[in-house]
Design a protein around this motif. Sequence first.
Motif, PDB file in Angstrom:
ATOM      1  N   GLU A 186    -101.000  16.536  45.975  1.00 22.35           N
ATOM      2  CA  GLU A 186    -102.051  17.346  45.333  1.00 22.35           C
ATOM      3  C   GLU A 186    -102.787  18.207  46.361  1.00 22.35           C
ATOM      4  O   GLU A 186    -103.291  19.271  46.030  1.00 22.35           O
ATOM      5  N   ALA A 187    -102.839  17.719  47.607  1.00 19.22           N
ATOM      6  CA  ALA A 187    -103.465  18.516  48.685  1.00 19.22           C
ATOM      7  C   ALA A 187    -102.457  19.489  49.308  1.00 19.22           C
ATOM      8  O   ALA A 187    -102.718  20.054  50.367  1.00 19.22           O
ATOM      9  N   GLN A 188    -101.295  19.628  48.657  1.00 16.34           N
ATOM     10  CA  GLN A 188    -100.254  20.597  49.077  1.00 16.34           C
ATOM     11  C   GLN A 188     -99.517  20.186  50.344  1.00 16.34           C
ATOM     12  O   GLN A 188     -98.993  21.039  51.048  1.00 16.34           O
ATOM     13  N   PHE A 189     -99.515  18.889  50.683  1.00 13.92           N
ATOM     14  CA  PHE A 189     -98.630  18.450  51.769  1.00 13.92           C
ATOM     15  C   PHE A 189     -97.202  18.417  51.229  1.00 13.92           C
ATOM     16  O   PHE A 189     -96.979  18.093  50.059  1.00 13.92           O
ATOM     17  N   LYS A 190     -96.247  18.740  52.129  1.00 11.71           N
ATOM     18  CA  LYS A 190     -94.839  18.800  51.708  1.00 11.71           C
ATOM     19  C   LYS A 190     -94.060  17.615  52.275  1.00 11.71           C
ATOM     20  O   LYS A 190     -94.510  16.975  53.231  1.00 11.71           O
ATOM     21  N   ASN A 191     -92.867  17.422  51.757  1.00 14.81           N
ATOM     22  CA  ASN A 191     -91.934  16.400  52.274  1.00 14.81           C
ATOM     23  C   ASN A 191     -92.619  15.055  52.505  1.00 14.81           C
ATOM     24  O   ASN A 191     -92.463  14.437  53.567  1.00 14.81           O
ATOM     25  N   CYS A 205     -97.434   6.490  55.412  1.00 13.88           N
ATOM     26  CA  CYS A 205     -97.236   7.628  54.514  1.00 13.88           C
ATOM     27  C   CYS A 205     -97.373   8.899  55.369  1.00 13.88           C
ATOM     28  O   CYS A 205     -98.352   9.044  56.104  1.00 13.88           O
ATOM     29  N   ILE A 206     -96.388   9.787  55.283  1.00 14.35           N
ATOM     30  CA  ILE A 206     -96.400  10.987  56.135  1.00 14.35           C
ATOM     31  C   ILE A 206     -96.207  12.237  55.279  1.00 14.35           C
ATOM     32  O   ILE A 206     -95.303  12.285  54.434  1.00 14.35           O
ATOM     33  N   GLY A 207     -97.058  13.223  55.513  1.00 11.33           N
ATOM     34  CA  GLY A 207     -96.906  14.507  54.827  1.00 11.33           C
ATOM     35  C   GLY A 207     -96.895  15.638  55.849  1.00 11.33           C
ATOM     36  O   GLY A 207     -97.457  15.505  56.937  1.00 11.33           O
ATOM     37  N   GLU A 208     -96.263  16.750  55.473  1.00 11.44           N
ATOM     38  CA  GLU A 208     -96.191  17.909  56.383  1.00 11.44           C
ATOM     39  C   GLU A 208     -96.971  19.087  55.787  1.00 11.44           C
ATOM     40  O   GLU A 208     -96.943  19.315  54.592  1.00 11.44           O
ATOM     41  N   LYS A 209     -97.613  19.831  56.670  1.00 13.65           N
ATOM     42  CA  LYS A 209     -98.328  21.031  56.213  1.00 13.65           C
ATOM     43  C   LYS A 209     -97.331  22.122  55.869  1.00 13.65           C
ATOM     44  O   LYS A 209     -96.394  22.338  56.628  1.00 13.65           O
TER      45      LYS A 209
END
Length: 209
Positions: A186-191, A205-209
Amino acid sequence: MDELSQQINQCKKPSGEQGKLLADRMNESHYAVTSWGMEQFSIAPDSIILDVGCGGGRTIHRIAAMASKGKVFGIDYSPDCVAWSSAYNAEWIREGRVEILQSAVNELPFEDNYFDIVTAVETVYFWPDLAECFKEIKRALKPAGKFVIINEVYKSELFRERNEAYTAAGDMQIFTPEELKKYLEEAQFKNVTTAVVEAKNWLCCIGEK
Ligand SMILES: C[S@@+](CC[C@H](N)C(=O)[O-])C[C@H]1O[C@@H](n2cnc3c(N)ncnc32)[C@H](O)[C@@H]1O
């Protein structure tokens, strides 16, 4: 206030003598889950990294050992934690490899697109508004930069009794892996990826900008 409530309140914002004992203890007790979490991503030697909610400062020290040609920043909204983690990392602060500042996660004192990686170990349970905090972290990350959340506790049937006692005793929120993934997306992190060690209740938990 009972002992568990006091402990959760100190985890949320360590301070004073009791907080110092807890920060020292967390430097030891969070070592294993942090080691496992750090296996889920890589750190290039020239990385610029932020550790949010740095507590007693051991994670900063471990990351800085790997980012030997980069720089590691830490922030914590507890002034005592800033002092303790600064003492823990004193030598590398003198050498300019580490810098630790007092700040809340929802108002980071850094320019846009600054960090390769932002880590958050055992701290998101206490953040006031995840959507706002995740947005702020994303602002400070470089494009394709990684936000890494490492938790020793997630909502699961196996640990339900213990975890419900935690949330009843203090002001903390425990998430499922799916919930954290959803908030990151929802915060627009990808992958966005999640990894767990079910038997230990560990989550990364890992997200990419
Ligand atoms: C349970 S401790 C974990 C400390 C350290 N990361 C570790 O693994 O040992 C949580 C830390 O997050 C910090 N913290 C909690 N909410 C915060 C916020 N909104 N902004 C900045 N720091 C926060 C607390 O002061 C505390 O040092």
